[in-house]
Design a protein around this motif. Structure first.
Motif, short mmCIF file in Angstrom:
data_model
loop_
_atom_site.label_atom_id
_atom_site.label_comp_id
_atom_site.label_asym_id
_atom_site.label_seq_id
_atom_site.Cartn_x
_atom_site.Cartn_y
_atom_site.Cartn_z
N LEU A 258 9.94 7.68 -5.32
CA LEU A 258 8.78 8.32 -5.96
C LEU A 258 8.90 9.83 -5.83
CD1 LEU A 258 5.87 6.15 -4.46
CD2 LEU A 258 7.36 5.61 -6.38
N GLN A 270 3.24 4.34 -11.80
CA GLN A 270 3.01 4.75 -10.42
C GLN A 270 2.87 3.48 -9.59
OE1 GLN A 270 -1.76 5.39 -11.21
NE2 GLN A 270 -0.53 7.11 -10.65
N LEU A 271 2.97 3.65 -8.28
CA LEU A 271 2.72 2.52 -7.38
C LEU A 271 1.35 2.72 -6.74
CD1 LEU A 271 6.18 1.97 -5.63
CD2 LEU A 271 5.31 1.01 -7.78
N GLN A 282 2.80 -2.08 -9.11
CA GLN A 282 3.08 -1.01 -10.05
C GLN A 282 1.99 -0.97 -11.13
OE1 GLN A 282 6.41 -1.61 -12.69
NE2 GLN A 282 7.01 0.53 -12.56
N HIS A 306 6.38 7.24 -10.38
CA HIS A 306 7.45 6.25 -10.17
C HIS A 306 8.67 6.65 -10.98
CE1 HIS A 306 9.18 2.08 -10.82
NE2 HIS A 306 9.01 2.10 -9.52
N ALA A 368 8.79 2.23 -0.34
CA ALA A 368 8.97 3.35 -1.27
C ALA A 368 9.31 4.59 -0.47
CB ALA A 368 7.70 3.59 -2.07
#
Ligand code: UPG
Length: 478
Positions: A258, A270-271, A282, A306, A368
């Motif tokens: 990220l 994005q997460l 996600q 992301h 991440a």
């Protein structure tokens, strides 16, 4: 009303075309979700931001551990998409990006030899070769192509016979699926160009395509343990021993890179953390409710974007593919289009898609990592392409694009520059210098001369015209 025979028709069409069983089953699962009205939306009220992640810049990985992990890493590039949003009917990765090192940049528009331009593919190959040379890692380079991109891409890669290693393939083919008529969800027929009856199922198709290809098993047999997957339009995703070392030490099955979000990061995902079970999931743009768009882009709440640079433990991936027969439970992404993307009056269709990064929710223990901006240089639009072609970046001898300044926000008039032909015509004399620009906004039909510079919040307005050679564009125009 939904035609009850739509699914059967689609399955028959796929079977007759030789589509892999895992892809047909994946399509079937999504078809049922589509019929049940499933939107795939991830609402802001149901999630918390993902904020607490390690930062690549602060890792303490020993050189030996990093080198050892890189030696067992394979690189995979997603190359199935066409640059349709830029009006291309070819793989986006075949676009020329930079002048080759040592070749004249031709920015004078003078007669003489044409400068040698490198495409995304050339640069990706250059990056992997340079990393092999510097580290001794074998670094297999593979591409996932679609039926639309395979022939052209393989032809362009022929000049690099050394990219395949250990008898591994250079590419594998992703699947295809019928576009469905929006009215009744039956497969569309389009006699003018039957190829347009089909579409690639998005990069979530990675999993059924890997399953059918046997590539994961082949990599494990050849002694590889990790795989770094990224978009072929992201030239920042170079082989990285530090991240490989961190990932190997983490023991995680899956990790996503990220990046701190900037105003340019609007197309993608994005997460977020799902409140109901604490799992990372996600959220793609297409899964964002219109009421949540502003908050999803708000970097004070959701600081990261992301990048789609993902790391897989190949053993965990092989186990998941085996367990599910290649049909991972990913959320559906419904994509509404017309059968001929170039003809808005052609019949409305639905394309069933999914995103590779949605697998973050599938792998127990997925994680991440925050990475520097230099690992994320996406080209989604001609605005991005102009920055990449400009002097904001230097192309290093090891084929990395090294930022010389903060990338300005470029906003070109869509009427003239959105499609690659219009863009190329108007910047035939070379990209302007953007190092001293905070932003460049162009309204109207302007053709750029050579040696043009943009400064500060540079703007061009009015109907258009010619920007003379050597001109400086500032906040008040030329
Ligand atoms: N691609 C395929 N097959 C497909 C569709 C796309 O190989 O069926 C490739 C495409 O060639 C490109 C990559 O996948 O290299 C990404 O596709 P693109 O449409 O450009 O990106 P998005 O799907 O919009 O977004 C992806 C991630 C998102 C992330 C973003 C970063 O889903 O989470 O923020 O990439 O650029």
């Amino acid at each position: 009303m939904t035609d009850p025979t739509g699914l059967e028709q689609a399955r028959t069409k796929m079977t007759e075309a030789g589509v892999a069983p895992a892809a047909i089953e994946t399509f079937t699962r999504f078809y049922h979700l589509l019929q049940s009205g499933e939107s795939g939306l991830v609402r802001e009220d149901d999630v918390d931001p993902l904020v607490d992640i390690p930062n690549r810049a602060e890792l303490a990985i020993s050189d030996d551990d990093a080198a050892d992990a890189l030696a067992r890493t394979a690189m995979l590039k997603l190359n199935g998409g066409l640059g349709t949003s830029m009006g291309m009917d070819q793989a986006k990765s075949l676009l020329p990006v930079r002048v080759a090192p040592g070749s004249s940049d031709g920015a004078g528009g003078s007669a003489g030899a044409e400068p040698e331009m490198l495409t995304f593919l050339d640069i990706i190959v250059g990056q992997v070769r340079a990393a092999r040379e510097a580290t001794g890692a074998r670094l297999p380079l593979l591409f996932m192509n679609s039926f639309r991109t395979r022939d052209d891409s393989l032809a362009a890669l022929e000049r690099y016979p050394d990219i395949a290693v250990d008898g591994l393939p250079v590419d594998f083919l992703q699947n295809r699926e019928p576009k469905l008529l929006a009215d009744d969800l039956t497969p569309v027929t389009w006699e003018k160009d039957p190829d347009l009856e089909w579409c690639p199922p998005g990069h979530g198709d990675l999993y059924p395509a890997l399953h059918a290809s046997g590539v994961v098993v082949a990599l494990l047999k050849a002694g590889f343990r990790y795989m770094c997957v990224s978009n072929s339009d992201n030239l920042g995703a170079t082989p990285d021993a530090t991240i490989a070392g961190w990932f190997a030490a983490s023991g995680a099955p899956y990790a996503a890179e990220l990046c701190r979000k900037t105003p340019a990061d609007v197309k993608g995902g994005q997460l977020v953390v799902r409140k109901s079970d604490g799992r990372i999931v996600q959220r793609e743009t297409a899964q964002t409710h219109p009421d949540d768009v502003a908050v999803s882009l708000d970097a004070t709440r959701h600081p990261f974007f992301h990048t789609n640079n993902l790391w897989f433990d190949l053993e965990a991936l092989a186990a998941e593919l085996e367990r599910t027969s290649g049909v991972l439970e990913l959320p559906l992404i419904r994509n509404d289009k017309t059968v001929d993307p170039a003809d808005p009056s052609s019949p409305k269709v639905v394309q069933i898609e999914s995103a590779m990064g949605a697998a973050v929710a599938v792998f127990e223990g997925a994680t991440a990592i925050e990475v520097e901006r230099s690992r994320f240089l996406p080209v989604k639009t001609t605005n991005d392409l102009l920055v990449l072609r400009s002097d904001v970046y230097d192309l290093t001898p090891d084929y990395r694009l090294e930022a010389q300044a903060l990338a300005p926000l470029v906003d070109l008039d869509k009427d003239y520059y959105k499609l690659i032909d219009g863009f190329t015509q108007r910047f035939a004399a070379g990209a302007p210098s953007l190092r001293d620009a905070d932003s460049l906004t162009v309204r109207g039909d302007w053709t750029f001369g050579s040696g043009v510079r943009a400064e500060g919040k540079a703007q061009l307005a009015g109907d258009g015209g010619t920007v003379p050679d050597g001109a400086t564009i500032g906040p008040d125009g030329i």
